[in-house]
Design an enzyme around this catalytic site. Structure first.
Site, PDB file in Angstrom:
ATOM      1  N   ASP A 128       8.881 -11.090 -34.123  1.00 22.44           N
ATOM      2  CA  ASP A 128      10.491 -10.642 -34.452  1.00 22.44           C
ATOM      3  C   ASP A 128      10.855 -12.103 -35.051  1.00 22.44           C
ATOM      4  O   ASP A 128      10.575 -13.032 -34.766  1.00 22.44           O
ATOM      5  CB  ASP A 128      10.948 -10.277 -33.320  1.00 22.44           C
ATOM      6  N   GLU A 162      27.611   0.122 -32.628  1.00 20.07           N
ATOM      7  CA  GLU A 162      26.444   0.086 -31.937  1.00 20.07           C
ATOM      8  C   GLU A 162      25.162  -0.121 -32.915  1.00 20.07           C
ATOM      9  O   GLU A 162      24.837   0.378 -33.968  1.00 20.07           O
ATOM     10  CB  GLU A 162      26.304   1.346 -31.445  1.00 20.07           C
TER      11      GLU A 162
END
Length: 864
Positions: A258, A606
């Protein structure tokens, strides 16, 4: 400039790796054998440079296509992944993956013809996200297919197969299963957290979707996660990357970190597993991470080899996996040999692709409640109020990790189109949350460029605003998404900058929020003071400032914007914070026969690791799971008027809508539904489509029902282990018709390790054609088994005309009826198991809102 004889010889040399008749491994090994150590290391970073002497072009490994090709210009935008999960239609996901990879291939080959090889222009895509959405507070849960391992695995396998294609010689694109493993928030502490689970939870919940992606879909890439698991960083985990991924499952693709996750190995207040970047590089490569999304490998991995921290053959092993992927994609072969290169660019945003996006949006709609058959609405109504912060907001159509659509059909727009003769009364009614208004482009009437409305725009063909502008013009507003039209003639679209200057002269006094949304990077100056500044981090973003402004006074403004991505956009937006939004909404409702309330959340609040801290929200995650209070107040005020009201939710995660459940007669869950989302909503509201989506997550009543967010123990989580009463259960969804189940055929007795064949007849007993999602669950009837109450092991979405009957069949494998022991082993024991088949979960405690869906249960005895 002269070229040395040795360089000429290198250029003229015909390397074996260029010969398509040789095996991939032979070609890879030959290419690597000619590389220096520093050249090898350079190819293990996501933005790998060219090695000109060997004829290796530059390649950027970073690309995204979560629900459509992202950040690379125009693209067909599908519903966000959680909405696709709500379709419960695995074959549909294959079709979606096929369409996305068609557009990906067409775009890539056009980029190559234009000699563009930057970020978001390659064929290696970092999707799908098949983490388990174990807690509704996780902001990135919207990127997943939900909370169930089986549902996630079926959707993920089909999506991956659609992406990677079926050519025996060449991959269509590379898909990446992420984030491996045991990863689902919190966002704000993901760089430092260390999670532990039982062996049972690991094997029963967190690994099945990844195992299926590798063993069934042959996914070519896996992305490791930021966090630690059992004290090891996931990108440096011997357990995850070697013991499970390579040895147990036989994965032969490559592992990518990542982004900047390997920096967490040594940086302060993060994992702090090692002390230096060289040690971090060595740890990652020794444990099995092959590609670095970040810049730590180059040159630190080179130093690690020289220091003896990692052997060069480990570098060769990692690089071989990477180069094998590039060869399988056909990057070193003539285009005419690669079947996928023949995909024409006119497939991008084609009518066929639009039809599939619209179909997916329709299938994702979940009718949560429909009291007294409030829905569908009549089309002959004379007036309708469309109210709410999500009624006309384009961003909530898209979710995160999206491309740039040519359509943005909001619920307001779709209802206007559906009812051309009705009076449509629109009002936003409230902010999306307290302190978070919906921002709109600053209008030309308050922007001043001398005596002209607008701003002076100076356009440069570089990223540094250097030299004489290529174009100087007046821009009436700053609201640009350059897709089919370039910012100026002969612009590359990938490498330019703009400076806008002028004044804001507000017409009303008040407290304003002024924001800059940009695809790469930008600075906003007010009265010569730098007020907003963000550097590029490879994804679009928005930052803002709050300021009091006086009507008629002028405020100098300057925007410095640059872009080097292929999806350039820049928007100067604002909102008046102290504006009364409620009164216009009440007025709109009073003069309307029916009210459609469009509420929910927004990907602006979000999502992934955000700076947002609001009441109920915490840096991308949520601290509360109810609707924001501003929206609850709006809903109550509208309800008090006594008008027939329908609630439409647009959001990426479950909501505790307890008051709405008790008071609003009809509720539709629409997720972030893609560019045709508003049309799908209107089709359901007015009966042009019969909804059949099912919840891929549990809707809880309160955050108090949830365990600690950081606990990855599955106790009391998801429908499988939750012991309370949900608001709406996993698998729930209503229809405008009803279905009956009959003639279930399940053997009463089987031998251990035999398949179980299950058939049932399903009839549409209503008067309207519709889809039914047939669900098959298993329960273990053994007191020693302390696992799930029941588990999904099969599902099929079928279409039935009114009065039609279809036979549906399932085959349950021994792996599916085995249970997981406390030490993580699969075990089949003699005794009884229960199979439940129907249109919902067995023993659902949540109210089903007038659902007549059946569930039938049969006992099967297993003999040893």
């Amino acid at each position: 400039m002269s070229i040395s004889c040795s360089t000429k010889k290198e250029e003229e040399k015909e390397y074996k790796y260029k010969d398509p008749k040789l095996s991939t491994s032979e070609r890879v090994n030959d290419l690597i054998s000619h590389m220096t150590l520093s050249e090898k290391v350079s190819q293990m970073r996501y933005d790998a440079p060219a090695i000109e002497r060997l004829g290796v072009p530059a390649y950027n490994w970073w690309n995204e296509c979560l629900h459509g090709v992202a950040r690379a210009g125009k693209a067909t935008v599908f519903p966000q992944a959680i909405g696709m999960g709500a379709t419960w239609d695995a074959p549909l996901l294959f079709d979606v993956g096929t369409v996305i990879s068609d557009e990906a291939r067409a775009k890539h080959h056009r980029f190559i013809k234009e000699d563009r090889r930057g970020i978001y222009q390659g064929l290696t895509f970092w999707t799908p996200n098949i983490n388990i959405f174990r807690d509704p507070r996780w902001g990135r849960g919207q990127e997943t297919y939900g909370e169930d391992p089986y549902l996630t695995s079926r959707m993920g396998v089909n999506f991956i197969k659609g992406l990677q294609g079926d050519d025996p010689n060449y991959l269509k694109v590379v898909a990446t299963a992420k984030h491996f493993a045991v990863h689902s928030g919190p966002e704000k502490s993901r760089h430092e957290d260390n999670y532990h689970t039982s062996d049972r939870d690991l094997k029963e919940t967190y690994l099945p979707a990844f195992e299926a992606a590798i063993k069934e879909a042959n996914v070519q890439s896996v992305m490791c996660a930021y966090n630690r698991y059992r004290d090891e960083a996931c990108c440096g985990s011997n357990l995850l990357l070697n013991d499970i991924l390579r040895k147990e499952w036989g994965f032969d693709g490559y592992v990518v970190s990542d982004c900047w996750a390997i920096n967490d190995f040594w940086e302060p207040n993060k994992h702090e597993l090692v002390e230096t970047p060289a040690e971090a590089s060595a740890l990652a490569v020794n444990r099995g991470t092959d590609l670095n999304c970040g810049d730590v490998f180059d040159p630190n991995l080179n130093d690690a080899v020289l220091q003896g921290l990692v052997d060069e053959d480990k570098v060769d092993r990692a690089l071989a996996r990477l180069m094998e992927a590039r060869f399988k994609l056909g990057m070193f072969d003539p285009e005419e040999m690669v079947s996928w290169s023949k995909i024409s660019y006119d497939v991008v945003c084609s009518e066929k692709h639009y039809q599939l996006s619209e179909k997916t949006a329709r299938e994702s709609m979940v009718l949560l409640k429909n009291e007294n058959n409030t829905l569908p609405l009549k089309k002959d109504i004379k007036s309708i109020a469309v109210i709410g912060p999500n009624a006309n907001a384009t961003q909530v159509l898209l979710g995160n990790y999206h491309g740039t659509p040519l359509n943005n059909i909001t619920p307001l727009k779709a209802i206007q189109d559906k009812l051309p003769n009705a009076q449509i009364n629109y009002a936003s009614g409230s902010h999306i949350a307290k302190g978070w208004p919906l921002l709109h482009p600053i209008p030309s009437s308050v922007l001043k460029n001398g005596d002209t409305n607008g701003l002076k725009g100076e356009y440069f063909d570089n990223k540094e605003w250097k030299g004489t502008p290529k174009v100087t013009r007046n821009d009436s507003i700053v609201n640009f998404i350059w897709v089919s039209k370039k910012p100026f003639e002969n612009a590359t679209s990938d490498n330019f900058s703009v400076r806008w200057t002028g004044k804001i002269v507000p017409e009303e006094s008040g407290n304003y929020r002024v924001g800059l949304r940009a695809s790469s990077a930008g600075k906003l100056y007010v009265n010569d003071s730098l007020r907003v500044d963000f550097k590029d981090d490879h994804e679009p973003k928005m930052k803002y400032l709050d300021m009091n402004m006086v009507a008629g006074e002028s405020y100098d403004i300057k925007i410095d914007y640059y872009n080097y991505h292929t999806d350039p956009q820049a928007q100067l937006v604002w909102a008046k914070l102290d504006q009364d939004l409620l009164a216009p909404a009440i007025a709109a409702a009073k003069k309307s026969e029916v009210v459609v309330l469009c509420l929910g959340l927004s990907p602006d609040i979000e999502g992934e690791e955000m700076p947002v801290v609001l009441e109920g929200f915490d840096k991308g995650d949520r601290s509360e799971i109810s609707l924001p209070k501003s929206q609850i107040n709006l809903m109550k005020e509208i309800h008090a008027l006594g008008k027939p009201t329908v609630l439409v939710l647009m959001n990426g995660s479950a909501l505790a809508i307890n008051w709405a459940d008790e008071n609003i007669p009809a509720i539709l869950e629409a997720w972030y539904p893609g560019e045709f989302g508003g049309k799908a909503i209107a089709d359901v509201l007015f009966g042009d489509y019969n909804p059949a989506g099912r919840l891929p997550v549990t809707f809880y009543k309160s955050v108090e029902d949830l365990p600690d967010f950081k606990s990855y123990d599955m106790t009391n989580r998801t429908y499988k282990y939750f012991t309370g009463e949900p608001l709406y259960p996993f698998g729930h969804g209503l229809s405008y018709t009803n279905f009956t189940y009959a003639n279930v055929e399940i053997p009463e007795t089987i031998k251990a390790n035999e398949d179980i064949n299950v058939t049932v007849q399903v009839t549409n007993a209503g008067e309207m054609m519709g889809d039914e999602v047939v669900q098959l669950y298993i329960s273990h009837n053994d007191e020693e088994y302390k696992g799930a109450a029941h588990s999904l092991i099969g599902f099929q979405r079928i279409n039935l005309k009114a009065g039609e009957t279809k036979k549906v069949s399932f085959t349950v494998s021994p792996k599916q009826y085995a249970w997981i022991t406390t030490d993580g082993q699969e075990q089949i024991i003699s005794g009884d198991i229960l199979l439940h088949i129907g249109g919902k979960q067995p023993s659902s405690l949540g109210k089903i809102k007038t659902s007549t869906t059946q569930i039938l249960t049969k006992t099967v005895k297993i003999k040893s």
